[in-house]
Write a protein that holds these residues in place. Structure first.
Motif, PDB file in Angstrom:
ATOM      1  N   LYS A  38       0.850  -1.193   0.000  1.00 57.08           N
ATOM      2  CA  LYS A  38       0.000   0.000   0.000  1.00 57.08           C
ATOM      3  C   LYS A  38       0.885   1.242   0.000  1.00 57.08           C
ATOM      4  O   LYS A  38       1.987   1.245   0.553  1.00 57.08           O
ATOM      5  N   ILE A  39       0.393   2.305  -0.640  1.00 56.79           N
ATOM      6  CA  ILE A  39       1.090   3.579  -0.611  1.00 56.79           C
ATOM      7  C   ILE A  39       0.154   4.654  -0.082  1.00 56.79           C
ATOM      8  O   ILE A  39      -1.072   4.550  -0.212  1.00 56.79           O
ATOM      9  N   CYS A  40       0.743   5.678   0.530  1.00 55.71           N
ATOM     10  CA  CYS A  40      -0.051   6.764   1.124  1.00 55.71           C
ATOM     11  C   CYS A  40       0.494   8.101   0.671  1.00 55.71           C
ATOM     12  O   CYS A  40       1.716   8.315   0.646  1.00 55.71           O
ATOM     13  N   ASN A  41      -0.403   9.006   0.331  1.00 58.42           N
ATOM     14  CA  ASN A  41       0.002  10.355  -0.036  1.00 58.42           C
ATOM     15  C   ASN A  41      -1.144  11.308   0.284  1.00 58.42           C
ATOM     16  O   ASN A  41      -2.292  10.887   0.441  1.00 58.42           O
ATOM     17  N   ARG A  42      -0.815  12.605   0.381  1.00 58.33           N
ATOM     18  CA  ARG A  42      -1.856  13.596   0.687  1.00 58.33           C
ATOM     19  C   ARG A  42      -2.797  13.809  -0.483  1.00 58.33           C
ATOM     20  O   ARG A  42      -3.950  14.191  -0.302  1.00 58.33           O
ATOM     21  N   PHE A  44      -4.007  12.271  -4.561  1.00 55.60           N
ATOM     22  CA  PHE A  44      -4.001  11.130  -5.473  1.00 55.60           C
ATOM     23  C   PHE A  44      -3.655  11.613  -6.878  1.00 55.60           C
ATOM     24  O   PHE A  44      -4.134  12.647  -7.334  1.00 55.60           O
ATOM     25  N   ARG A  45      -2.801  10.846  -7.556  1.00 57.03           N
ATOM     26  CA  ARG A  45      -2.476  11.139  -8.947  1.00 57.03           C
ATOM     27  C   ARG A  45      -2.724   9.887  -9.783  1.00 57.03           C
ATOM     28  O   ARG A  45      -2.669   8.761  -9.285  1.00 57.03           O
ATOM     29  N   GLU A  46      -2.970  10.101 -11.050  1.00 58.96           N
ATOM     30  CA  GLU A  46      -3.309   9.004 -11.957  1.00 58.96           C
ATOM     31  C   GLU A  46      -2.232   7.918 -11.960  1.00 58.96           C
ATOM     32  O   GLU A  46      -2.530   6.733 -12.103  1.00 58.96           O
ATOM     33  N   GLU A  47      -0.992   8.298 -11.763  1.00 58.00           N
ATOM     34  CA  GLU A  47       0.112   7.320 -11.774  1.00 58.00           C
ATOM     35  C   GLU A  47       0.052   6.343 -10.608  1.00 58.00           C
ATOM     36  O   GLU A  47       0.776   5.354 -10.586  1.00 58.00           O
ATOM     37  N   PHE A  48      -0.801   6.628  -9.612  1.00 59.83           N
ATOM     38  CA  PHE A  48      -0.927   5.728  -8.457  1.00 59.83           C
ATOM     39  C   PHE A  48      -1.985   4.648  -8.664  1.00 59.83           C
ATOM     40  O   PHE A  48      -2.207   3.802  -7.803  1.00 59.83           O
ATOM     41  N   LYS A  49      -2.652   4.654  -9.815  1.00 63.54           N
ATOM     42  CA  LYS A  49      -3.835   3.812  -9.997  1.00 63.54           C
ATOM     43  C   LYS A  49      -3.540   2.316  -9.932  1.00 63.54           C
ATOM     44  O   LYS A  49      -4.434   1.520  -9.651  1.00 63.54           O
ATOM     45  N   ASN A  50      -2.310   1.923 -10.186  1.00 66.35           N
ATOM     46  CA  ASN A  50      -1.967   0.497 -10.151  1.00 66.35           C
ATOM     47  C   ASN A  50      -1.533   0.013  -8.767  1.00 66.35           C
ATOM     48  O   ASN A  50      -1.154  -1.146  -8.612  1.00 66.35           O
TER      49      ASN A  50
END
Length: 319
Positions: A38-42, A44-50
Protein backbone atom coordinates in the motif's frame (compact mmCIF):
# COMPACT_ATOMS: atom_id res chain seq x y z
CA UNK A 1 9.25 -8.41 1.67
CA UNK A 2 5.95 -6.58 2.11
CA UNK A 3 6.40 -2.82 1.92
CA UNK A 4 4.25 0.20 2.72
CA UNK A 5 5.34 3.66 1.55
CA UNK A 6 4.18 6.86 3.25
CA UNK A 7 4.87 10.00 1.23
CA UNK A 8 4.97 9.84 -2.58
CA UNK A 9 6.61 13.13 -3.48
CA UNK A 10 9.68 13.58 -5.64
CA UNK A 11 11.67 10.87 -3.86
CA UNK A 12 8.76 8.50 -3.27
CA UNK A 13 7.80 8.62 -6.93
CA UNK A 14 11.36 7.71 -7.90
CA UNK A 15 11.42 4.84 -5.39
CA UNK A 16 8.36 3.34 -7.07
CA UNK A 17 9.95 3.86 -10.48
CA UNK A 18 13.25 2.20 -9.52
CA UNK A 19 11.52 -0.81 -7.98
CA UNK A 20 9.31 -1.16 -11.05
CA UNK A 21 12.11 -0.75 -13.61
CA UNK A 22 14.74 -2.80 -11.78
CA UNK A 23 12.51 -5.35 -10.08
CA UNK A 24 14.17 -8.48 -11.51
CA UNK A 25 17.67 -7.28 -10.62
CA UNK A 26 16.66 -6.07 -7.15
CA UNK A 27 14.73 -9.21 -6.22
CA UNK A 28 17.54 -11.45 -7.44
CA UNK A 29 19.96 -9.61 -5.17
CA UNK A 30 17.58 -9.52 -2.21
CA UNK A 31 16.67 -13.15 -2.61
CA UNK A 32 12.97 -12.53 -2.26
CA UNK A 33 10.04 -10.75 -3.89
CA UNK A 34 9.19 -7.13 -3.12
CA UNK A 35 5.49 -6.46 -2.76
CA UNK A 36 4.28 -2.86 -2.49
CA UNK A 37 1.23 -3.57 -0.34
CA UNK A 38 0.00 0.00 0.00
CA UNK A 39 1.09 3.58 -0.61
CA UNK A 40 -0.05 6.76 1.12
CA UNK A 41 0.00 10.35 -0.04
CA UNK A 42 -1.86 13.60 0.69
CA UNK A 43 -3.11 13.76 -2.90
CA UNK A 44 -4.00 11.13 -5.47
CA UNK A 45 -2.48 11.14 -8.95
CA UNK A 46 -3.31 9.00 -11.96
CA UNK A 47 0.11 7.32 -11.77
CA UNK A 48 -0.93 5.73 -8.46
CA UNK A 49 -3.83 3.81 -10.00
CA UNK A 50 -1.97 0.50 -10.15
CA UNK A 51 -1.22 0.55 -6.42
CA UNK A 52 -3.40 0.09 -3.38
CA UNK A 53 -3.69 3.71 -2.30
CA UNK A 54 -4.79 5.49 0.86
CA UNK A 55 -4.88 9.05 2.18
CA UNK A 56 -4.61 7.74 5.75
CA UNK A 57 -1.12 6.68 6.83
CA UNK A 58 -2.61 4.83 9.80
CA UNK A 59 -3.96 2.21 7.39
CA UNK A 60 -0.38 1.30 6.54
CA UNK A 61 0.73 1.31 10.18
CA UNK A 62 -2.13 -1.02 11.12
CA UNK A 63 -1.74 -3.43 8.20
CA UNK A 64 -0.34 -6.63 9.71
CA UNK A 65 0.78 -7.92 6.32
CA UNK A 66 3.36 -5.12 5.99
CA UNK A 67 6.78 -5.81 7.50
CA UNK A 68 8.72 -2.75 6.28
CA UNK A 69 7.61 0.87 6.12
CA UNK A 70 9.34 3.54 4.04
CA UNK A 71 8.66 7.03 5.44
CA UNK A 72 9.34 9.91 3.03
CA UNK A 73 7.09 12.67 4.34
CA UNK A 74 9.63 15.07 5.81
CA UNK A 75 9.02 17.22 8.86
CA UNK A 76 9.10 16.02 12.44
CA UNK A 77 5.78 15.58 14.24
CA UNK A 78 3.78 13.14 12.11
CA UNK A 79 6.94 11.25 11.03
CA UNK A 80 7.81 10.81 14.72
CA UNK A 81 4.39 9.26 15.32
CA UNK A 82 4.83 7.05 12.26
CA UNK A 83 8.31 5.96 13.33
CA UNK A 84 7.24 5.08 16.88
CA UNK A 85 4.18 3.11 15.79
CA UNK A 86 6.18 1.35 13.08
CA UNK A 87 8.78 0.13 15.55
CA UNK A 88 6.27 -0.72 18.29
CA UNK A 89 4.40 -2.81 15.70
CA UNK A 90 7.66 -4.71 15.08
CA UNK A 91 7.99 -3.40 11.55
CA UNK A 92 11.30 -2.27 10.01
CA UNK A 93 11.68 1.42 9.16
CA UNK A 94 13.46 3.05 6.23
CA UNK A 95 13.57 6.84 6.28
CA UNK A 96 15.34 9.76 4.62
CA UNK A 97 14.37 12.04 7.52
CA UNK A 98 17.64 13.35 8.95
CA UNK A 99 15.90 15.93 11.17
CA UNK A 100 13.76 13.25 12.80
CA UNK A 101 16.74 11.03 13.57
CA UNK A 102 19.07 13.82 14.69
CA UNK A 103 16.48 15.06 17.21
CA UNK A 104 14.73 11.83 18.25
CA UNK A 105 17.22 9.18 17.21
CA UNK A 106 18.16 8.01 20.69
CA UNK A 107 14.54 7.18 21.48
CA UNK A 108 13.89 5.56 18.10
CA UNK A 109 17.07 3.50 18.02
CA UNK A 110 16.28 2.10 21.46
CA UNK A 111 12.72 1.29 20.35
CA UNK A 112 14.06 -0.60 17.34
CA UNK A 113 16.49 -2.55 19.50
CA UNK A 114 13.81 -3.37 22.07
CA UNK A 115 11.40 -4.64 19.43
CA UNK A 116 13.94 -6.56 17.37
CA UNK A 117 13.54 -4.53 14.18
CA UNK A 118 15.81 -2.32 12.09
CA UNK A 119 16.08 1.33 11.08
CA UNK A 120 18.09 2.21 8.02
CA UNK A 121 18.60 5.74 6.71
CA UNK A 122 21.16 5.79 3.91
CA UNK A 123 19.19 8.52 2.13
CA UNK A 124 19.36 10.87 5.13
CA UNK A 125 22.99 11.85 4.49
CA UNK A 126 24.69 12.66 1.22
CA UNK A 127 21.83 11.99 -1.20
CA UNK A 128 23.37 9.75 -3.84
CA UNK A 129 26.62 9.18 -1.97
CA UNK A 130 26.66 5.73 -0.34
CA UNK A 131 28.40 6.99 2.79
CA UNK A 132 26.61 5.43 5.75
CA UNK A 133 27.03 1.78 4.79
CA UNK A 134 30.80 2.07 4.23
CA UNK A 135 31.18 4.00 7.47
CA UNK A 136 29.32 1.39 9.50
CA UNK A 137 30.15 -1.81 7.65
CA UNK A 138 33.45 -1.30 5.79
CA UNK A 139 35.51 1.08 7.93
CA UNK A 140 34.57 -0.31 11.35
CA UNK A 141 37.97 -1.96 12.07
CA UNK A 142 39.46 1.56 12.20
CA UNK A 143 39.75 3.70 15.24
CA UNK A 144 38.01 6.63 13.59
CA UNK A 145 39.49 10.03 14.33
CA UNK A 146 37.61 12.66 12.36
CA UNK A 147 34.77 13.13 9.90
CA UNK A 148 34.31 16.32 7.93
CA UNK A 149 32.24 17.12 4.92
CA UNK A 150 30.36 19.39 2.58
CA UNK A 151 26.91 18.04 3.36
CA UNK A 152 24.47 20.57 1.95
CA UNK A 153 24.19 21.08 -1.79
CA UNK A 154 22.20 24.30 -1.53
CA UNK A 155 24.79 26.08 0.61
CA UNK A 156 27.61 24.74 -1.54
CA UNK A 157 25.90 25.96 -4.71
CA UNK A 158 25.46 29.45 -3.24
CA UNK A 159 29.10 29.61 -2.16
CA UNK A 160 30.22 28.41 -5.58
CA UNK A 161 28.18 31.15 -7.28
CA UNK A 162 29.61 33.74 -4.89
CA UNK A 163 33.13 32.53 -5.77
CA UNK A 164 32.19 33.20 -9.40
CA UNK A 165 31.26 36.81 -8.62
CA UNK A 166 27.59 36.61 -7.59
CA UNK A 167 26.19 38.27 -4.48
CA UNK A 168 24.62 36.08 -1.78
CA UNK A 169 21.17 37.41 -2.64
CA UNK A 170 21.51 36.68 -6.38
CA UNK A 171 22.98 33.25 -5.71
CA UNK A 172 20.07 32.35 -3.42
CA UNK A 173 17.51 33.50 -5.98
CA UNK A 174 19.29 31.45 -8.64
CA UNK A 175 19.38 28.36 -6.39
CA UNK A 176 15.66 28.75 -5.71
CA UNK A 177 14.78 29.11 -9.41
CA UNK A 178 16.73 25.94 -10.23
CA UNK A 179 15.03 23.99 -7.46
CA UNK A 180 18.17 23.62 -5.35
CA UNK A 181 16.80 25.74 -2.49
CA UNK A 182 13.50 25.43 -0.66
CA UNK A 183 11.08 28.36 -0.44
CA UNK A 184 12.35 28.68 3.12
CA UNK A 185 16.10 27.91 2.87
CA UNK A 186 16.80 28.46 6.57
CA UNK A 187 17.91 24.91 7.38
CA UNK A 188 20.31 24.96 4.41
CA UNK A 189 21.96 28.36 4.75
CA UNK A 190 22.01 28.45 8.56
CA UNK A 191 23.83 25.11 8.73
CA UNK A 192 21.03 23.20 10.47
CA UNK A 193 20.68 20.59 7.73
CA UNK A 194 24.44 20.02 7.82
CA UNK A 195 24.22 19.63 11.60
CA UNK A 196 21.55 16.94 11.27
CA UNK A 197 23.78 15.00 8.89
CA UNK A 198 27.08 15.27 10.76
CA UNK A 199 25.20 14.20 13.88
CA UNK A 200 24.15 10.93 12.20
CA UNK A 201 27.64 10.33 10.81
CA UNK A 202 29.05 10.81 14.29
CA UNK A 203 26.54 8.35 15.73
CA UNK A 204 27.53 5.64 13.28
CA UNK A 205 31.22 6.31 13.87
CA UNK A 206 31.26 6.35 17.66
CA UNK A 207 27.89 5.12 18.90
CA UNK A 208 26.83 8.38 20.53
CA UNK A 209 24.08 10.64 19.24
CA UNK A 210 24.82 14.08 20.62
CA UNK A 211 22.04 16.27 21.94
CA UNK A 212 21.31 18.67 19.11
CA UNK A 213 21.63 21.71 21.38
CA UNK A 214 25.29 20.77 22.01
CA UNK A 215 26.30 21.23 18.37
CA UNK A 216 28.03 24.48 17.40
CA UNK A 217 26.27 25.75 14.28
CA UNK A 218 27.19 28.70 12.06
CA UNK A 219 25.77 29.15 8.58
CA UNK A 220 26.78 31.13 5.51
CA UNK A 221 24.44 34.14 5.76
CA UNK A 222 27.05 36.42 7.33
CA UNK A 223 29.62 35.86 4.60
CA UNK A 224 30.02 38.93 2.40
CA UNK A 225 31.13 39.32 -1.18
CA UNK A 226 34.27 40.95 0.23
CA UNK A 227 34.99 37.84 2.35
CA UNK A 228 34.77 35.70 -0.77
CA UNK A 229 36.98 38.11 -2.76
CA UNK A 230 39.69 38.14 -0.07
CA UNK A 231 39.66 34.35 0.04
CA UNK A 232 40.11 34.16 -3.73
CA UNK A 233 43.15 36.47 -3.64
CA UNK A 234 44.77 33.88 -1.35
CA UNK A 235 43.73 30.96 -3.59
CA UNK A 236 41.13 29.88 -1.05
CA UNK A 237 37.39 29.27 -1.01
CA UNK A 238 34.81 29.17 1.73
CA UNK A 239 33.02 25.86 2.20
CA UNK A 240 30.31 25.13 4.75
CA UNK A 241 31.86 22.18 6.57
CA UNK A 242 30.37 19.89 9.15
CA UNK A 243 33.03 18.34 11.35
CA UNK A 244 32.99 15.62 13.99
CA UNK A 245 36.12 14.97 16.04
CA UNK A 246 36.81 12.60 18.91
CA UNK A 247 39.46 13.37 21.52
CA UNK A 248 41.64 10.27 21.74
CA UNK A 249 42.33 10.77 25.45
CA UNK A 250 38.95 11.80 26.83
CA UNK A 251 36.82 10.23 24.02
CA UNK A 252 34.79 13.43 24.02
CA UNK A 253 33.05 14.04 20.69
CA UNK A 254 32.79 17.58 19.35
CA UNK A 255 30.53 18.55 16.45
CA UNK A 256 30.70 21.86 14.63
CA UNK A 257 29.36 23.48 11.49
CA UNK A 258 30.93 26.63 10.09
CA UNK A 259 32.13 28.31 6.87
CA UNK A 260 35.75 27.23 6.54
CA UNK A 261 38.54 28.44 4.29
CA UNK A 262 40.08 25.68 2.15
CA UNK A 263 43.06 25.98 -0.15
CA UNK A 264 43.91 24.32 -3.43
CA UNK A 265 45.70 21.54 -1.58
CA UNK A 266 42.43 20.54 0.08
CA UNK A 267 40.26 18.03 -1.82
CA UNK A 268 37.17 20.04 -0.90
CA UNK A 269 38.45 23.02 -2.92
CA UNK A 270 37.08 21.52 -6.15
CA UNK A 271 33.79 20.28 -4.69
CA UNK A 272 31.45 22.79 -6.32
CA UNK A 273 27.79 23.33 -7.14
CA UNK A 274 25.30 20.94 -5.58
CA UNK A 275 27.92 18.25 -5.00
CA UNK A 276 28.70 16.88 -1.54
CA UNK A 277 31.86 15.25 -0.23
CA UNK A 278 32.70 13.47 3.02
CA UNK A 279 36.17 12.73 4.35
CA UNK A 280 36.65 10.04 7.00
CA UNK A 281 39.97 9.68 8.81
CA UNK A 282 40.75 6.27 10.28
CA UNK A 283 43.70 4.68 12.04
CA UNK A 284 44.20 2.04 9.33
CA UNK A 285 42.80 3.57 6.16
CA UNK A 286 43.99 7.15 6.64
CA UNK A 287 41.79 9.68 4.86
CA UNK A 288 39.03 8.31 2.65
CA UNK A 289 36.81 10.64 0.64
CA UNK A 290 33.33 10.06 -0.78
CA UNK A 291 31.98 12.39 -3.47
CA UNK A 292 28.72 12.71 -5.37
CA UNK A 293 25.44 14.54 -5.87
CA UNK A 294 23.98 15.48 -2.52
CA UNK A 295 20.36 15.86 -3.57
CA UNK A 296 17.81 14.99 -6.22
CA UNK A 297 14.88 12.61 -6.50
CA UNK A 298 16.59 9.74 -8.29
CA UNK A 299 19.84 9.86 -6.31
CA UNK A 300 18.03 9.93 -2.97
CA UNK A 301 15.61 7.23 -4.10
CA UNK A 302 18.53 4.99 -5.02
CA UNK A 303 19.72 5.26 -1.42
CA UNK A 304 16.24 4.43 -0.12
CA UNK A 305 16.00 1.31 -2.28
CA UNK A 306 19.48 0.23 -1.18
CA UNK A 307 18.13 0.06 2.38
CA UNK A 308 15.77 -2.73 1.32
CA UNK A 309 18.86 -4.87 0.78
CA UNK A 310 20.15 -3.98 4.24
CA UNK A 311 16.85 -4.87 5.89
CA UNK A 312 17.33 -8.45 4.72
CA UNK A 313 21.10 -8.85 4.64
CA UNK A 314 22.70 -6.48 7.17
CA UNK A 315 22.81 -6.40 10.94
CA UNK A 316 21.05 -3.53 12.64
CA UNK A 317 23.01 -0.26 12.93
CA UNK A 318 21.45 0.45 16.32
CA UNK A 319 23.94 0.40 19.17
Amino acid sequence: MNVGIIGIGTVGKEVLSIISCQRVKIEKLLGEEIKIIKICNRTFREEFKNYSFTFDYKEILEDDSIDTIIELMGGKDIPLEIAKKTLLSKKNLITANKELLAIHGNELFQLAKKNGVKIFFEAAVGGGIPILSPLKESLFPNKLKKIRGILNGTANYILTQMSNGSSYERALIDATKKGYAETDPTFDVDGIDTAHKISLLSYLAWGELKEFTEIKINGITKLSTEDIRKAATNNQKYKLLGEAVIDEKTEKITLSIKPTLVGKDDLFYEVNGIYNAVEIEGSYTGKTIFYGEGAGGSTTANAVVSDLYKIINSRSWQI
